[in-house]
Enzyme design. Structure first.
Site, PDB file in Angstrom:
ATOM      1  CB  CYS A  78     -26.990 -33.918 -36.026  1.00 46.60           C
ATOM      2  SG  CYS A  78     -25.272 -34.985 -36.269  1.00 46.60           S
ATOM      3  CB  CYS A 132     -24.958 -35.710 -32.895  1.00 48.65           C
ATOM      4  SG  CYS A 132     -24.361 -34.991 -34.484  1.00 48.65           S
ATOM      5  CG  ASP A 133     -28.492 -35.449 -31.275  1.00 43.90           C
ATOM      6  OD1 ASP A 133     -27.466 -35.605 -30.502  1.00 43.90           O
ATOM      7  OD2 ASP A 133     -28.961 -34.374 -31.637  1.00 43.90           O
TER       8      ASP A 133
HETATM    9  C1  LIG Z   1     -27.235 -29.082 -33.296  1.00 45.32           C
HETATM   10  C2  LIG Z   1     -26.297 -29.709 -33.598  1.00 45.32           C
HETATM   11  C3  LIG Z   1     -25.576 -30.584 -32.917  1.00 45.32           C
HETATM   12  C4  LIG Z   1     -24.480 -31.421 -33.248  1.00 45.32           C
HETATM   13  N1  LIG Z   1     -24.066 -32.347 -32.517  1.00 45.32           N
HETATM   14  C5  LIG Z   1     -22.741 -32.876 -32.822  1.00 45.32           C
HETATM   15  C6  LIG Z   1     -22.372 -34.170 -31.828  1.00 45.32           C
HETATM   16  O1  LIG Z   1     -22.942 -34.357 -30.997  1.00 45.32           O
HETATM   17  N2  LIG Z   1     -21.219 -34.638 -32.516  1.00 45.32           N
HETATM   18  C7  LIG Z   1     -20.399 -34.318 -33.618  1.00 45.32           C
HETATM   19  O2  LIG Z   1     -19.485 -34.898 -34.003  1.00 45.32           O
HETATM   20  N3  LIG Z   1     -20.990 -33.156 -34.258  1.00 45.32           N
HETATM   21  C8  LIG Z   1     -21.942 -32.547 -34.093  1.00 45.32           C
HETATM   22  N4  LIG Z   1     -22.440 -31.435 -34.713  1.00 45.32           N
HETATM   23  C9  LIG Z   1     -21.880 -31.162 -35.969  1.00 45.32           C
HETATM   24  C10 LIG Z   1     -20.649 -30.168 -35.402  1.00 45.32           C
HETATM   25  O3  LIG Z   1     -21.253 -29.298 -34.648  1.00 45.32           O
HETATM   26  C11 LIG Z   1     -19.927 -29.648 -36.787  1.00 45.32           C
HETATM   27  O4  LIG Z   1     -19.703 -30.795 -37.681  1.00 45.32           O
HETATM   28  C12 LIG Z   1     -18.868 -28.891 -36.616  1.00 45.32           C
HETATM   29  O5  LIG Z   1     -19.025 -27.930 -35.620  1.00 45.32           O
HETATM   30  C13 LIG Z   1     -18.288 -28.246 -37.760  1.00 45.32           C
HETATM   31  O6  LIG Z   1     -17.046 -27.503 -37.576  1.00 45.32           O
HETATM   32  P1  LIG Z   1     -16.638 -26.359 -38.274  1.00 45.32           P
HETATM   33  O7  LIG Z   1     -15.307 -25.708 -37.619  1.00 45.32           O
HETATM   34  O8  LIG Z   1     -16.597 -26.717 -39.761  1.00 45.32           O
HETATM   35  O9  LIG Z   1     -17.754 -25.273 -38.390  1.00 45.32           O
HETATM   36  P2  LIG Z   1     -18.685 -24.391 -37.225  1.00 45.32           P
HETATM   37  O10 LIG Z   1     -18.538 -25.250 -36.012  1.00 45.32           O
HETATM   38  O11 LIG Z   1     -20.053 -24.097 -37.826  1.00 45.32           O
HETATM   39  O12 LIG Z   1     -17.670 -23.190 -36.975  1.00 45.32           O
HETATM   40  C14 LIG Z   1     -17.700 -22.033 -37.886  1.00 45.32           C
HETATM   41  C15 LIG Z   1     -16.999 -21.038 -37.602  1.00 45.32           C
HETATM   42  O13 LIG Z   1     -16.900 -20.019 -38.455  1.00 45.32           O
HETATM   43  C16 LIG Z   1     -17.389 -18.662 -38.080  1.00 45.32           C
HETATM   44  N5  LIG Z   1     -17.776 -18.185 -39.259  1.00 45.32           N
HETATM   45  C17 LIG Z   1     -18.732 -18.319 -40.236  1.00 45.32           C
HETATM   46  N6  LIG Z   1     -19.011 -17.304 -40.982  1.00 45.32           N
HETATM   47  C18 LIG Z   1     -17.906 -16.326 -40.725  1.00 45.32           C
HETATM   48  C19 LIG Z   1     -17.729 -15.040 -41.221  1.00 45.32           C
HETATM   49  N7  LIG Z   1     -18.450 -14.657 -42.415  1.00 45.32           N
HETATM   50  N8  LIG Z   1     -16.914 -14.217 -40.542  1.00 45.32           N
HETATM   51  C20 LIG Z   1     -16.313 -14.736 -39.567  1.00 45.32           C
HETATM   52  N9  LIG Z   1     -16.430 -15.899 -39.009  1.00 45.32           N
HETATM   53  C21 LIG Z   1     -17.304 -16.580 -39.526  1.00 45.32           C
HETATM   54  C22 LIG Z   1     -18.338 -19.078 -36.817  1.00 45.32           C
HETATM   55  O14 LIG Z   1     -18.475 -18.103 -36.329  1.00 45.32           O
HETATM   56  C23 LIG Z   1     -17.600 -20.128 -36.372  1.00 45.32           C
HETATM   57  O15 LIG Z   1     -16.509 -19.629 -35.506  1.00 45.32           O
HETATM   58  C24 LIG Z   1     -23.667 -30.858 -34.311  1.00 45.32           C
HETATM   59  C25 LIG Z   1     -24.233 -29.760 -35.346  1.00 45.32           C
HETATM   60  C26 LIG Z   1     -25.599 -29.193 -34.823  1.00 45.32           C
HETATM   61  C27 LIG Z   1     -25.765 -27.997 -35.530  1.00 45.32           C
END
Ligand SMILES: Cc1cc2nc3c(=O)[nH]c(=O)nc-3n(C[C@H](O)[C@H](O)[C@H](O)COP(=O)(O)OP(=O)(O)OC[C@H]3O[C@@H](n4cnc5c(N)ncnc54)[C@H](O)[C@@H]3O)c2cc1C
Length: 333
Positions: free
Chosen positions: A151, A154-155
């Site tokens: 990302c 982010c970093d």
């Molecule tokens: C390494 C890394 C570092 C990051 N650093 C930052 C940062 O510093 N700042 C920032 O703003 N963003 C950062 N991001 C991006 C940020 O984490 C994501 O944009 C954010 O988490 C997305 O949120 P979301 O709720 O859409 O999905 P997610 O956080 O991916 O959550 C998905 C959810 O769905 C659940 N799920 C998935 N499939 C199923 C299924 N079939 N059945 C039941 N549950 C399921 C998972 O268990 C989880 O609870 C980073 C991402 C990564 C990978």
């Protein structure tokens, strides 16, 4: 001046989604998008529950979040604990460690969990997120968080005045390289074939004086004892192997949306991301999507959380319509 919502601060953290209840809304996923969707839905008076494999989602894999307004610096784990506690204060039932295997979209939306239960609701909010696509080379896993990042938004700011490698040739990678060129001393963009990015971005890339472009080049290993020191790369046309020194490597080769449980029921784009309207509406009425799993740009915590709020508010409008329609039908009979 707003009315305050009455909270039960002693709510039990073990309250789970009940398969015998027909919910107004079920949220799949408990990352920023899913948790905020549930909070907003509950505050609108909807009977809502959350089903998720892992509370916290990708944020749990983030050592330090530094770009969330008002929170300066917080570990991903602490941020998600705050989110979870906030949602639990509203007595939203959360079933974690449940993988949704399949959904079916009839009169009611049915959600089939890997616990053997079928959960039902009038509306669904899909917030299942993505996984960053990995290179799959030696050193990648070992040096993650110590120079390997997925990302750049982010970093990137950690690499002021340093040398970084960006891997990839699409819009995300080229956009990241352009942005990093303003922060880092040198940016090396490495792509195993040619560029696939839009011309406007490529023009901007070519304008940067501190960017080196290596096409037809594959990375075979990430080097470093405790932090990233460089990579081994192979020119795919000549077969020549060489070392590239760098302090950080940004792998920007795309995300894999977690849509396996949908069995093609919703329209997706060419990346497999769920196509949504401005308020999270999908191609099926009563089904909404939010966060990284959608075709919305910029995969970030604050954006996913905002998407969750919009989808919940839209689900509430849908429920209001549904209720007034069924009330109208009852009046006619
Ligand atoms: C390494 C890394 C570092 C990051 N650093 C930052 C940062 O510093 N700042 C920032 O703003 N963003 C950062 N991001 C991006 C940020 O984490 C994501 O944009 C954010 O988490 C997305 O949120 P979301 O709720 O859409 O999905 P997610 O956080 O991916 O959550 C998905 C959810 O769905 C659940 N799920 C998935 N499939 C199923 C299924 N079939 N059945 C039941 N549950 C399921 C998972 O268990 C989880 O609870 C980073 C991402 C990564 C990978």
């Amino acid at each position: 001046m707003g009315m305050s919502f009455s909270l039960n601060l002693s709510s039990t953290p073990t309250q789970r989604v009940d398969p015998s209840i027909l919910y107004d809304a079920l949220v799949i996923g408990a990352g920023p998008a899913g948790l905020n969707a549930a909070l907003y839905a509950k505050r609108k008076g909807l009977n809502v529950g959350i089903l998720a494999e892992r509370i916290g989602g990708q944020v749990l894999d983030t050592p330090m979040v530094e770009n969330y307004l008002g929170l300066n610096q917080l570990s991903g784990e602490s941020l998600m604990k705050k989110y979870e506690d906030h949602v639990r204060e509203y007595e939203v039932p959360i079933s974690d460690e449940i993988r949704v295997e399949r959904v079916s979209l009839g009169e009611y939306k049915e959600v089939h969990g890997n616990d053997g239960h079928v959960y039902r609701a009038h509306t669904l909010i899909l917030a299942t997120g993505t996984m960053p696509r990995k290179l799959g080379v030696k050193g990648e896993k070992e040096l993650y968080g110590r120079g390997v990042s997925y990302c750049a938004i982010c970093d990137g700011s950690f690499y002021s005045g340093k040398t970084v490698i960006v891997v990839g040739g699409g819009n995300a990678a080229v956009g990241a390289a352009v942005d990093l060129a303003r922060i880092a001393k040198t940016v090396k963009i490495v792509q195993r074939s040619g560029f696939r990015a839009d011309k406007v971005l490529l023009d901007r890339l070519h304008d940067q004086l501190n960017v080196e472009i290596l096409l037809q080049t594959g990375i075979t290993e990430i080097l470093g004892e405790t932090v990233v020191e460089g990579v081994m790369a192979t020119n795919r046309l000549t077969g020549v192997v060489h070392r590239l020194d760098a302090d950080g490597i940004f792998v920007e080769i795309g995300h894999i949306p977690k849509t396996g449980c949908l069995n093609g029921l919703l329209e997706v784009d060419e990346q497999g991301e769920i196509m949504v309207g401005p308020q999270g509406e999908t191609s099926v009425p009563g089904v909404f999507a939010a966060g990284d799993v959608t075709n919305g740009p910029f995969k970030q915590i604050i954006i996913a959380a905002a998407d969750g709020a919009k989808a919940a508010l839209k689900a509430n409008e849908y429920m209001n319509r549904l209720k007034s329609e069924s009330h109208g039908m009852a009046m006619i009979q």
